[in-house]
Write a protein that holds these residues in place. Structure first.
Motif, mmCIF file in Angstrom:
data_model
loop_
_atom_site.group_PDB
_atom_site.id
_atom_site.type_symbol
_atom_site.label_atom_id
_atom_site.label_comp_id
_atom_site.label_asym_id
_atom_site.label_seq_id
_atom_site.Cartn_x
_atom_site.Cartn_y
_atom_site.Cartn_z
ATOM 1 N N PHE A 193 30.080 2.674 87.039
ATOM 2 C CA PHE A 193 31.115 3.379 87.269
ATOM 3 C C PHE A 193 32.158 2.951 88.699
ATOM 4 C CE2 PHE A 193 28.208 5.587 84.403
ATOM 5 C CZ PHE A 193 29.118 5.837 83.160
ATOM 6 N N VAL A 194 33.224 2.926 88.300
ATOM 7 C CA VAL A 194 34.063 2.935 89.384
ATOM 8 C C VAL A 194 35.213 3.953 89.291
ATOM 9 C CG1 VAL A 194 33.803 0.295 89.980
ATOM 10 C CG2 VAL A 194 35.708 0.902 88.562
ATOM 11 N N ALA A 195 35.634 4.447 90.412
ATOM 12 C CA ALA A 195 36.529 5.302 90.557
ATOM 13 C C ALA A 195 37.573 5.374 91.653
ATOM 14 C CB ALA A 195 35.664 6.686 90.532
ATOM 15 N N ALA A 196 38.627 5.789 91.416
ATOM 16 C CA ALA A 196 39.894 6.027 92.581
ATOM 17 C C ALA A 196 40.482 7.523 92.346
ATOM 18 C CB ALA A 196 40.700 4.952 92.160
ATOM 19 N N GLY A 197 40.539 7.917 93.492
ATOM 20 C CA GLY A 197 41.312 9.313 93.601
ATOM 21 C C GLY A 197 42.314 9.377 94.726
ATOM 22 N N GLY A 198 43.300 10.131 94.559
ATOM 23 C CA GLY A 198 44.176 10.149 95.597
ATOM 24 C C GLY A 198 45.587 10.823 95.257
ATOM 25 N N PRO A 199 46.691 10.682 96.032
ATOM 26 C CA PRO A 199 47.841 11.390 95.566
ATOM 27 C C PRO A 199 48.585 10.994 94.443
ATOM 28 C CG PRO A 199 48.251 10.029 97.613
ATOM 29 C CD PRO A 199 46.834 9.635 97.143
ATOM 30 N N PHE A 200 48.001 9.841 93.642
ATOM 31 C CA PHE A 200 48.753 9.327 92.351
ATOM 32 C C PHE A 200 48.210 10.506 91.369
ATOM 33 C CE2 PHE A 200 44.608 7.459 92.583
ATOM 34 C CZ PHE A 200 44.527 6.522 93.536
ATOM 35 N N GLY A 201 47.623 11.602 91.685
ATOM 36 C CA GLY A 201 47.666 12.463 90.609
ATOM 37 C C GLY A 201 46.432 12.616 89.730
ATOM 38 N N VAL A 202 45.225 11.970 90.255
ATOM 39 C CA VAL A 202 44.244 11.863 89.665
ATOM 40 C C VAL A 202 42.906 12.649 89.888
ATOM 41 C CG1 VAL A 202 44.604 9.635 88.641
ATOM 42 C CG2 VAL A 202 43.512 9.836 90.514
ATOM 43 N N ASP A 203 43.072 13.541 91.274
ATOM 44 C CA ASP A 203 41.877 14.277 91.540
ATOM 45 C C ASP A 203 41.567 15.287 90.681
ATOM 46 O OD1 ASP A 203 41.484 12.855 93.818
ATOM 47 O OD2 ASP A 203 42.264 14.145 95.241
ATOM 48 N N SER A 204 42.422 15.734 89.746
ATOM 49 C CA SER A 204 41.969 16.818 88.784
ATOM 50 C C SER A 204 41.734 16.114 87.162
ATOM 51 C CB SER A 204 42.878 17.721 88.494
ATOM 52 O OG SER A 204 44.166 17.411 88.473
ATOM 53 N N GLY A 205 41.278 14.755 87.515
ATOM 54 C CA GLY A 205 41.301 14.268 86.048
ATOM 55 C C GLY A 205 40.043 14.617 85.235
ATOM 56 N N SER A 206 39.962 14.049 84.143
ATOM 57 C CA SER A 206 38.847 14.391 83.218
ATOM 58 C C SER A 206 37.607 14.378 83.539
ATOM 59 C CB SER A 206 39.475 13.989 81.684
ATOM 60 O OG SER A 206 39.051 12.678 81.789
ATOM 61 N N ALA A 207 37.241 13.211 84.455
ATOM 62 C CA ALA A 207 36.170 12.935 84.811
ATOM 63 C C ALA A 207 35.381 13.790 86.020
ATOM 64 C CB ALA A 207 36.120 11.436 85.090
ATOM 65 N N GLY A 208 36.142 14.654 86.630
ATOM 66 C CA GLY A 208 35.775 15.601 87.501
ATOM 67 C C GLY A 208 36.478 15.297 88.761
ATOM 68 N N GLY A 209 37.375 14.460 88.951
ATOM 69 C CA GLY A 209 37.953 14.441 90.275
ATOM 70 C C GLY A 209 38.894 13.087 90.219
ATOM 71 N N GLY A 210 38.565 11.989 89.838
ATOM 72 C CA GLY A 210 39.379 10.762 89.908
ATOM 73 C C GLY A 210 39.335 9.645 88.466
ATOM 74 N N LYS A 211 40.237 9.022 88.542
ATOM 75 C CA LYS A 211 40.360 8.023 87.567
ATOM 76 C C LYS A 211 39.122 7.146 87.513
ATOM 77 C CE LYS A 211 43.128 4.926 85.117
ATOM 78 N NZ LYS A 211 44.139 5.170 84.460
ATOM 79 N N VAL A 212 38.224 7.004 86.376
ATOM 80 C CA VAL A 212 36.927 6.577 86.051
ATOM 81 C C VAL A 212 37.049 5.475 85.349
ATOM 82 C CG1 VAL A 212 34.708 6.749 85.994
ATOM 83 C CG2 VAL A 212 35.641 8.552 87.017
ATOM 84 N N GLU A 213 36.345 4.294 85.639
ATOM 85 C CA GLU A 213 36.253 3.177 84.773
ATOM 86 C C GLU A 213 34.751 2.886 84.290
ATOM 87 O OE1 GLU A 213 38.506 -0.359 85.391
ATOM 88 O OE2 GLU A 213 40.421 0.758 85.160
ATOM 89 N N ALA A 214 34.502 2.986 83.158
ATOM 90 C CA ALA A 214 33.130 2.708 82.738
ATOM 91 C C ALA A 214 32.969 1.194 82.615
ATOM 92 C CB ALA A 214 32.846 3.405 81.658
ATOM 93 N N LEU A 215 32.266 0.505 83.150
ATOM 94 C CA LEU A 215 32.077 -1.017 82.948
ATOM 95 C C LEU A 215 30.498 -1.312 82.523
ATOM 96 C CD1 LEU A 215 33.349 -2.086 86.457
ATOM 97 C CD2 LEU A 215 34.665 -1.932 84.546
ATOM 98 N N ARG A 216 30.367 -2.387 81.829
ATOM 99 C CA ARG A 216 29.172 -2.770 81.154
ATOM 100 C C ARG A 216 29.150 -4.337 81.534
ATOM 101 N NH1 ARG A 216 24.517 -3.857 81.137
ATOM 102 N NH2 ARG A 216 23.294 -4.144 79.534
#
Length: 181
Positions: free
Chosen positions: A115-138
């Motif tokens: 899982f990789v994630a990014a958070g910041g003033p681009f509006g994702v700190d309250s995202g559905s994954a609990g704070g940041g934009k998250v991408e799940a990778l396999r």
């Protein structure tokens, strides 16, 4: 140093933005990639690298605010990590990596689960994954390939978010400052 890291640092410096990094499976490689770019110190605030599951997210306050039955390799944990590292270093933006490189599964997750994630003033700190934009990778490959692809993926995610922040006028100014088209 990658062109993605170069672009991240360029956009951060143009925006007077700052970055902090929280890493698990990548063991500091994201920070190394970013700081290998000239002038990275203008934007890079610091990083937390922890690989022991029981200690992994304590410096970021992740387990205290978001315990999960799935352990450290979880989308919710990954989403909270950028928030915690931003807070810890006073940065505008944060990125995080967590996952399994092997040799065997961890917390019921297969090798290559990342899982990789990014958070910041681009509006994702309250995202559905609990704070940041998250991408799940396999991811496939050996330990080193999984780590390198995780670094590439988290920087690409941040670059996408940073590029999405720019208006047309900001893009023109950035292009002009950096040597034209």
């Amino acid at each position: 140093m990658s062109s993605t890291a170069t672009d991240v640092v360029r956009l951060l410096t143009v925006k007077d933005g700052t970055l902090a990094v929280a890493e698990s499976l990548t063991g500091g490689l994201v920070a190394v990639e970013v700081t290998s770019v000239p002038r990275a110190s203008q934007a890079f605030r610091g990083s937390v690298t922890a690989c022991a599951t029981e200690r992994e997210h304590e410096p970021l306050g992740v387990h205290a605010t978001a315990p999960t039955a799935n352990g450290a390799v979880d989308a919710q944990v990954a989403g909270r990590m950028p928030v915690g590292v931003r807070r810890a270093f006073g940065a505008d933006r944060g990125v995080a990596t967590t996952g399994v490189t092997g040799p065997g599964p961890q917390d019921g997750r297969a090798v290559g689960t990342v899982f990789v994630a990014a958070g910041g003033p681009f509006g994702v700190d309250s995202g559905s994954a609990g704070g940041g934009k998250v991408e799940a990778l396999r991811l496939n490959g050996d330990r080193e390939e999984i780590r390198r692809e995780s670094v590439r993926s988290v920087l690409a995610l941040l670059l996408k978010e940073l590029a999405g922040e720019q208006t047309g006028n900001e893009r023109a100014q950035d292009t002009e400052r950096n040597g034209g088209f």
